[in-house]
Motif scaffolding. Structure first.
Motif, PDB file in Angstrom:
ATOM      1  N   MET A 114      55.739  49.930  57.355  1.00 19.96           N
ATOM      2  CA  MET A 114      54.771  48.866  57.441  1.00 19.96           C
ATOM      3  C   MET A 114      53.901  49.115  58.681  1.00 19.96           C
ATOM      4  SD  MET A 114      55.383  44.723  57.539  1.00 19.96           S
ATOM      5  CE  MET A 114      56.228  44.719  55.975  1.00 19.96           C
ATOM      6  N   SER A 115      52.609  48.915  58.541  1.00 20.56           N
ATOM      7  CA  SER A 115      51.685  49.164  59.643  1.00 20.56           C
ATOM      8  C   SER A 115      51.796  48.067  60.702  1.00 20.56           C
ATOM      9  CB  SER A 115      50.249  49.235  59.130  1.00 20.56           C
ATOM     10  OG  SER A 115      49.788  47.946  58.760  1.00 20.56           O
ATOM     11  N   LYS A 116      51.274  48.365  61.887  1.00 18.91           N
ATOM     12  CA  LYS A 116      51.264  47.374  62.963  1.00 18.91           C
ATOM     13  C   LYS A 116      50.423  46.166  62.565  1.00 18.91           C
ATOM     14  CE  LYS A 116      51.847  50.647  66.731  1.00 18.91           C
ATOM     15  NZ  LYS A 116      51.254  51.206  67.952  1.00 18.91           N
ATOM     16  N   GLU A 117      49.310  46.423  61.869  1.00 18.59           N
ATOM     17  CA  GLU A 117      48.444  45.328  61.433  1.00 18.59           C
ATOM     18  C   GLU A 117      49.164  44.416  60.454  1.00 18.59           C
ATOM     19  OE1 GLU A 117      47.393  48.519  61.522  1.00 18.59           O
ATOM     20  OE2 GLU A 117      45.610  48.525  62.791  1.00 18.59           O
ATOM     21  N   SER A 118      49.879  45.002  59.510  1.00 19.40           N
ATOM     22  CA  SER A 118      50.624  44.209  58.526  1.00 19.40           C
ATOM     23  C   SER A 118      51.701  43.368  59.197  1.00 19.40           C
ATOM     24  CB  SER A 118      51.266  45.121  57.473  1.00 19.40           C
ATOM     25  OG  SER A 118      50.285  45.795  56.737  1.00 19.40           O
TER      26      SER A 118
ATOM     27  N   ALA B  62      44.066  33.178  52.462  1.00 12.60           N
ATOM     28  CA  ALA B  62      43.307  33.926  51.454  1.00 12.60           C
ATOM     29  C   ALA B  62      41.961  33.263  51.193  1.00 12.60           C
ATOM     30  CB  ALA B  62      44.119  34.044  50.165  1.00 12.60           C
ATOM     31  N   ALA B  63      41.965  31.951  51.035  1.00 13.22           N
ATOM     32  CA  ALA B  63      40.730  31.219  50.731  1.00 13.22           C
ATOM     33  C   ALA B  63      39.721  31.312  51.867  1.00 13.22           C
ATOM     34  CB  ALA B  63      41.055  29.756  50.423  1.00 13.22           C
ATOM     35  N   LYS B  64      40.190  31.289  53.095  1.00 13.08           N
ATOM     36  CA  LYS B  64      39.303  31.301  54.266  1.00 13.08           C
ATOM     37  C   LYS B  64      39.125  32.704  54.850  1.00 13.08           C
ATOM     38  CE  LYS B  64      38.624  26.865  54.327  1.00 13.08           C
ATOM     39  NZ  LYS B  64      37.316  26.265  54.212  1.00 13.08           N
ATOM     40  N   LYS B  65      39.706  33.712  54.181  1.00  9.47           N
ATOM     41  CA  LYS B  65      39.596  35.120  54.608  1.00  9.47           C
ATOM     42  C   LYS B  65      40.178  35.366  56.000  1.00  9.47           C
ATOM     43  CE  LYS B  65      35.755  35.715  51.648  1.00  9.47           C
ATOM     44  NZ  LYS B  65      35.263  36.417  50.719  1.00  9.47           N
ATOM     45  N   VAL B  66      41.230  34.626  56.312  1.00 11.67           N
ATOM     46  CA  VAL B  66      41.903  34.793  57.605  1.00 11.67           C
ATOM     47  C   VAL B  66      42.597  36.150  57.671  1.00 11.67           C
ATOM     48  CG1 VAL B  66      43.675  33.872  59.166  1.00 11.67           C
ATOM     49  CG2 VAL B  66      42.188  32.302  57.909  1.00 11.67           C
ATOM     50  N   PHE B  67      43.121  36.633  56.554  1.00  8.56           N
ATOM     51  CA  PHE B  67      43.763  37.942  56.544  1.00  8.56           C
ATOM     52  C   PHE B  67      42.780  39.023  56.989  1.00  8.56           C
ATOM     53  CE2 PHE B  67      46.448  35.857  53.154  1.00  8.56           C
ATOM     54  CZ  PHE B  67      47.609  35.793  53.912  1.00  8.56           C
ATOM     55  N   ASP B  68      41.557  38.966  56.472  1.00  7.68           N
ATOM     56  CA  ASP B  68      40.526  39.929  56.862  1.00  7.68           C
ATOM     57  C   ASP B  68      40.192  39.803  58.344  1.00  7.68           C
ATOM     58  OD1 ASP B  68      40.399  40.777  54.223  1.00  7.68           O
ATOM     59  OD2 ASP B  68      38.668  39.520  53.752  1.00  7.68           O
ATOM     60  N   TYR B  69      40.082  38.573  58.823  1.00  6.49           N
ATOM     61  CA  TYR B  69      39.795  38.322  60.237  1.00  6.49           C
ATOM     62  C   TYR B  69      40.893  38.914  61.127  1.00  6.49           C
ATOM     63  CZ  TYR B  69      39.289  35.692  64.600  1.00  6.49           C
ATOM     64  OH  TYR B  69      39.169  35.343  65.918  1.00  6.49           O
ATOM     65  N   LEU B  70      42.144  38.646  60.794  1.00  8.34           N
ATOM     66  CA  LEU B  70      43.253  39.143  61.602  1.00  8.34           C
ATOM     67  C   LEU B  70      43.302  40.661  61.597  1.00  8.34           C
ATOM     68  CD1 LEU B  70      46.028  36.601  60.544  1.00  8.34           C
ATOM     69  CD2 LEU B  70      44.762  36.648  62.712  1.00  8.34           C
ATOM     70  N   SER B  71      43.043  41.244  60.459  1.00  7.00           N
ATOM     71  CA  SER B  71      43.043  42.696  60.349  1.00  7.00           C
ATOM     72  C   SER B  71      41.867  43.305  61.113  1.00  7.00           C
ATOM     73  CB  SER B  71      42.987  43.101  58.876  1.00  7.00           C
ATOM     74  OG  SER B  71      42.970  44.492  58.743  1.00  7.00           O
ATOM     75  N   GLY B  72      40.697  42.722  60.968  1.00  9.05           N
ATOM     76  CA  GLY B  72      39.499  43.248  61.604  1.00  9.05           C
ATOM     77  C   GLY B  72      39.500  43.136  63.117  1.00  9.05           C
TER      78      GLY B  72
ATOM     79  N   PHE C   1      42.410  42.924  64.948  1.00 11.35           N
ATOM     80  CA  PHE C   1      43.788  43.198  65.366  1.00 11.35           C
ATOM     81  C   PHE C   1      43.869  43.632  66.830  1.00 11.35           C
ATOM     82  CE2 PHE C   1      46.950  46.564  66.088  1.00 11.35           C
ATOM     83  CZ  PHE C   1      48.104  45.818  66.004  1.00 11.35           C
ATOM     84  N   GLU C   2      43.023  44.571  67.226  1.00  5.07           N
ATOM     85  CA  GLU C   2      43.090  45.122  68.586  1.00  5.07           C
ATOM     86  C   GLU C   2      42.914  44.042  69.652  1.00  5.07           C
ATOM     87  OE1 GLU C   2      44.045  48.109  69.588  1.00  5.07           O
ATOM     88  OE2 GLU C   2      44.331  48.713  67.506  1.00  5.07           O
ATOM     89  N   SER C   3      42.060  43.070  69.390  1.00  2.00           N
ATOM     90  CA  SER C   3      41.824  41.996  70.356  1.00  2.00           C
ATOM     91  C   SER C   3      42.877  40.906  70.283  1.00  2.00           C
ATOM     92  CB  SER C   3      40.464  41.352  70.104  1.00  2.00           C
ATOM     93  OG  SER C   3      39.439  42.288  70.231  1.00  2.00           O
ATOM     94  N   LEU C   4      43.333  40.612  69.081  1.00  2.00           N
ATOM     95  CA  LEU C   4      44.210  39.459  68.877  1.00  2.00           C
ATOM     96  C   LEU C   4      45.682  39.731  69.164  1.00  2.00           C
ATOM     97  CD1 LEU C   4      42.645  38.031  65.601  1.00  2.00           C
ATOM     98  CD2 LEU C   4      42.425  37.095  67.909  1.00  2.00           C
ATOM     99  N   HIS C   5      46.143  40.947  68.916  1.00  3.39           N
ATOM    100  CA  HIS C   5      47.586  41.173  69.021  1.00  3.39           C
ATOM    101  C   HIS C   5      48.106  41.111  70.453  1.00  3.39           C
ATOM    102  CE1 HIS C   5      46.817  45.361  70.163  1.00  3.39           C
ATOM    103  NE2 HIS C   5      48.098  45.458  70.451  1.00  3.39           N
ATOM    104  N   VAL C   6      47.210  41.054  71.424  1.00  2.00           N
ATOM    105  CA  VAL C   6      47.644  41.018  72.818  1.00  2.00           C
ATOM    106  C   VAL C   6      47.658  39.610  73.407  1.00  2.00           C
ATOM    107  CG1 VAL C   6      46.933  43.386  73.285  1.00  2.00           C
ATOM    108  CG2 VAL C   6      45.313  41.524  73.642  1.00  2.00           C
ATOM    109  N   ILE C   7      47.221  38.615  72.631  1.00  2.00           N
ATOM    110  CA  ILE C   7      47.216  37.251  73.156  1.00  2.00           C
ATOM    111  C   ILE C   7      48.469  36.515  72.701  1.00  2.00           C
ATOM    112  CG2 ILE C   7      44.700  37.184  73.311  1.00  2.00           C
ATOM    113  CD1 ILE C   7      44.611  35.439  70.837  1.00  2.00           C
ATOM    114  N   GLY C   8      48.778  35.438  73.347  1.00  4.52           N
ATOM    115  CA  GLY C   8      49.989  34.677  73.054  1.00  4.52           C
ATOM    116  C   GLY C   8      49.906  33.872  71.766  1.00  4.52           C
ATOM    117  N   GLU C   9      51.052  33.387  71.362  1.00  2.70           N
ATOM    118  CA  GLU C   9      51.184  32.646  70.108  1.00  2.70           C
ATOM    119  C   GLU C   9      50.264  31.430  70.043  1.00  2.70           C
ATOM    120  OE1 GLU C   9      54.530  29.861  67.995  1.00  2.70           O
ATOM    121  OE2 GLU C   9      55.238  31.591  69.112  1.00  2.70           O
ATOM    122  N   LYS C  10      50.231  30.628  71.085  1.00  2.65           N
ATOM    123  CA  LYS C  10      49.397  29.420  71.074  1.00  2.65           C
ATOM    124  C   LYS C  10      47.924  29.769  70.933  1.00  2.65           C
ATOM    125  CE  LYS C  10      52.575  26.485  73.584  1.00  2.65           C
ATOM    126  NZ  LYS C  10      52.812  25.671  74.764  1.00  2.65           N
TER     127      LYS C  10
END
Length: 66
Positions: free
Chosen positions: A1-5, A31-41, A43-52
């Motif tokens: 599984m990829s890091k993005e997944s 899926a309806a709001k295309k959040v999956f695409d946003y998170l994937s696109g 990823f480099e910026s978002l994966h380093v911030i905290g949960e909140k």
């Protein structure tokens, strides 16, 4: 599984718990709001911030999609 997944699954689960929603409801919302695409696109910026902050970013993104 990829890091993005792995990150997308993490975000879905954290969002689900934070909002007291079912996994299916969050998946349908993402899926309806295309959040999956946003998170994937951004990823480099978002994966380093905290949960909140990730949950807030997702909420802000969903509001912008309305």
């Amino acid at each position: 599984m990829s890091k993005e997944s792995t990150f997308i699954i993490y975000c879905l689960e954290r969002y689900r718990f934070a909002k007291s929603m079912s996994g299916r409801a969050v998946a349908e919302l993402f899926a309806a709001k295309k959040v999956f695409d946003y998170l994937s696109g951004f990823f480099e910026s978002l994966h380093v911030i905290g949960e909140k902050l990730i949950i807030q970013e997702i909420d802000d993104y969903i509001l912008r999609q309305a």
